[in-house]
Design a protein around this motif. Structure first.
Motif, PDB file in Angstrom:
ATOM      1  N   MET A 157       0.904  -1.246   0.129  1.00 22.60           N
ATOM      2  CA  MET A 157       0.170  -0.089  -0.162  1.00 22.60           C
ATOM      3  C   MET A 157       0.763   1.349  -0.096  1.00 22.60           C
ATOM      4  O   MET A 157       0.833   2.258  -0.845  1.00 22.60           O
ATOM      5  N   VAL A 158       1.970   1.379   0.820  1.00 18.51           N
ATOM      6  CA  VAL A 158       2.629   2.486   0.996  1.00 18.51           C
ATOM      7  C   VAL A 158       3.249   2.864   0.107  1.00 18.51           C
ATOM      8  O   VAL A 158       3.449   3.843  -0.794  1.00 18.51           O
ATOM      9  N   SER A 159       3.931   1.509  -0.683  1.00 16.17           N
ATOM     10  CA  SER A 159       4.725   1.918  -1.963  1.00 16.17           C
ATOM     11  C   SER A 159       3.984   2.352  -2.975  1.00 16.17           C
ATOM     12  O   SER A 159       4.320   3.240  -3.734  1.00 16.17           O
ATOM     13  N   THR A 160       2.833   1.789  -3.277  1.00 15.44           N
ATOM     14  CA  THR A 160       1.936   2.126  -4.385  1.00 15.44           C
ATOM     15  C   THR A 160       1.348   3.549  -4.210  1.00 15.44           C
ATOM     16  O   THR A 160       1.857   4.212  -5.309  1.00 15.44           O
TER      17      THR A 160
ATOM     18  N   TYR B 279      -8.457  16.013  -8.819  1.00 16.06           N
ATOM     19  CA  TYR B 279      -7.420  14.846  -8.761  1.00 16.06           C
ATOM     20  C   TYR B 279      -7.656  14.161  -7.610  1.00 16.06           C
ATOM     21  O   TYR B 279      -7.016  14.251  -6.376  1.00 16.06           O
ATOM     22  N   THR B 280      -8.733  13.094  -7.769  1.00 13.55           N
ATOM     23  CA  THR B 280      -9.293  12.396  -6.541  1.00 13.55           C
ATOM     24  C   THR B 280      -9.001  10.956  -7.275  1.00 13.55           C
ATOM     25  O   THR B 280      -9.700  10.507  -8.352  1.00 13.55           O
ATOM     26  N   HIS B 281      -8.625  10.133  -6.582  1.00 10.10           N
ATOM     27  CA  HIS B 281      -8.399   8.769  -6.925  1.00 10.10           C
ATOM     28  C   HIS B 281      -8.587   7.860  -5.789  1.00 10.10           C
ATOM     29  O   HIS B 281      -8.126   7.886  -4.594  1.00 10.10           O
ATOM     30  N   LEU B 282      -9.425   6.617  -6.260  1.00 13.55           N
ATOM     31  CA  LEU B 282      -9.699   5.663  -5.350  1.00 13.55           C
ATOM     32  C   LEU B 282      -8.808   4.256  -5.677  1.00 13.55           C
ATOM     33  O   LEU B 282      -8.589   4.000  -6.709  1.00 13.55           O
ATOM     34  N   MET B 283      -8.249   3.999  -4.694  1.00 13.41           N
ATOM     35  CA  MET B 283      -7.333   2.646  -4.714  1.00 13.41           C
ATOM     36  C   MET B 283      -7.875   1.595  -3.698  1.00 13.41           C
ATOM     37  O   MET B 283      -8.213   1.930  -2.537  1.00 13.41           O
ATOM     38  N   GLU B 284      -8.061   0.357  -4.188  1.00 15.12           N
ATOM     39  CA  GLU B 284      -8.193  -0.728  -3.440  1.00 15.12           C
ATOM     40  C   GLU B 284      -7.193  -1.607  -3.487  1.00 15.12           C
ATOM     41  O   GLU B 284      -6.419  -1.995  -4.330  1.00 15.12           O
TER      42      GLU B 284
ATOM     43  N   CYS C  14       4.650   5.380   6.130  1.00 14.90           N
ATOM     44  CA  CYS C  14       4.650   6.660   5.311  1.00 14.90           C
ATOM     45  C   CYS C  14       5.655   7.570   5.738  1.00 14.90           C
ATOM     46  O   CYS C  14       6.491   8.150   5.116  1.00 14.90           O
ATOM     47  N   GLU C  15       5.459   7.751   7.059  1.00 20.16           N
ATOM     48  CA  GLU C  15       6.511   8.738   7.615  1.00 20.16           C
ATOM     49  C   GLU C  15       7.996   8.398   7.329  1.00 20.16           C
ATOM     50  O   GLU C  15       8.859   9.246   6.758  1.00 20.16           O
TER      51      GLU C  15
END
Length: 170
Positions: free
Chosen positions: A60-63, A164-169, A126-127
């Protein structure tokens, strides 16, 4: 990185912003409300579903940090790791809702304790990644990572940066 049934174990929505301010603690009788704020950057809303484990977090973080979804000053599309900017992470359980009749149900959302643990680990990853990217770039650009509080009602005020709104699953 999903359950065997192919169902997602997490859902995120990414929104570019010029500024975002999130109330993380409401005002009380003897104290003022507390806020976190970022300037130009990205807001990530995140919800974990039943079946989510720590295994999904690195992907998730990498993507999310490497996708070229951000517009630089020159108009070039760059990733969060390439853009000197900020990140605000907001836990958003309502992303897991499904309509049933005239009501929403959240039966597929992860339990509160596991959700808090995964959310905290996601914020930490993420940090770590953004700090490492800023250090290796050597630009001296300040990297700001702010986050909301898991399991609490929060108030968000945001100036968006275009559609610029993106949905990711995941």
């Amino acid at each position: 990185m999903t359950e065997r049934s192919g169902a997602p174990v997490a859902r995120t929505v990414l929104q570019q912003c010029l500024r975002a301010r999130l109330q993380v603690k409401p005002a009380e009788e003897l104290s003022e409300a507390q806020f976190v704020q970022i300037d130009r950057g990205t807001v990530i809303y995140i919800c974990f579903f039943k079946g989510a484990t720590d295994d999904v977090l690195p992907k998730m973080v990498s993507t999310l940090l490497n996708l070229r979804l951000c517009e630089s000053d020159s108009g070039k599309m760059v990733s969060l790791l390439e853009l000197p900017g900020s990140l605000l992470i907001v836990p958003q359980a309502t992303l897991g809702g499904k309509a049933k009749g005239k009501a929403m149900q959240y039966h597929n959302n992860i339990g509160k304790e596991d959700g808090l643990r995964l959310y905290s680990a996601f914020v930490s990853l993420c940090e770590k990644e953004l700090t490492a990217a800023a250090a290796s770039a050597g630009t001296g650009a300040e990297v700001t990572v702010k986050h909301g509080t898991y399991g609490n009602r929060q108030v968000l005020d945001m100036d968006t940066n275009g559609p610029y709104t993106h949905l990711m699953e995941f």
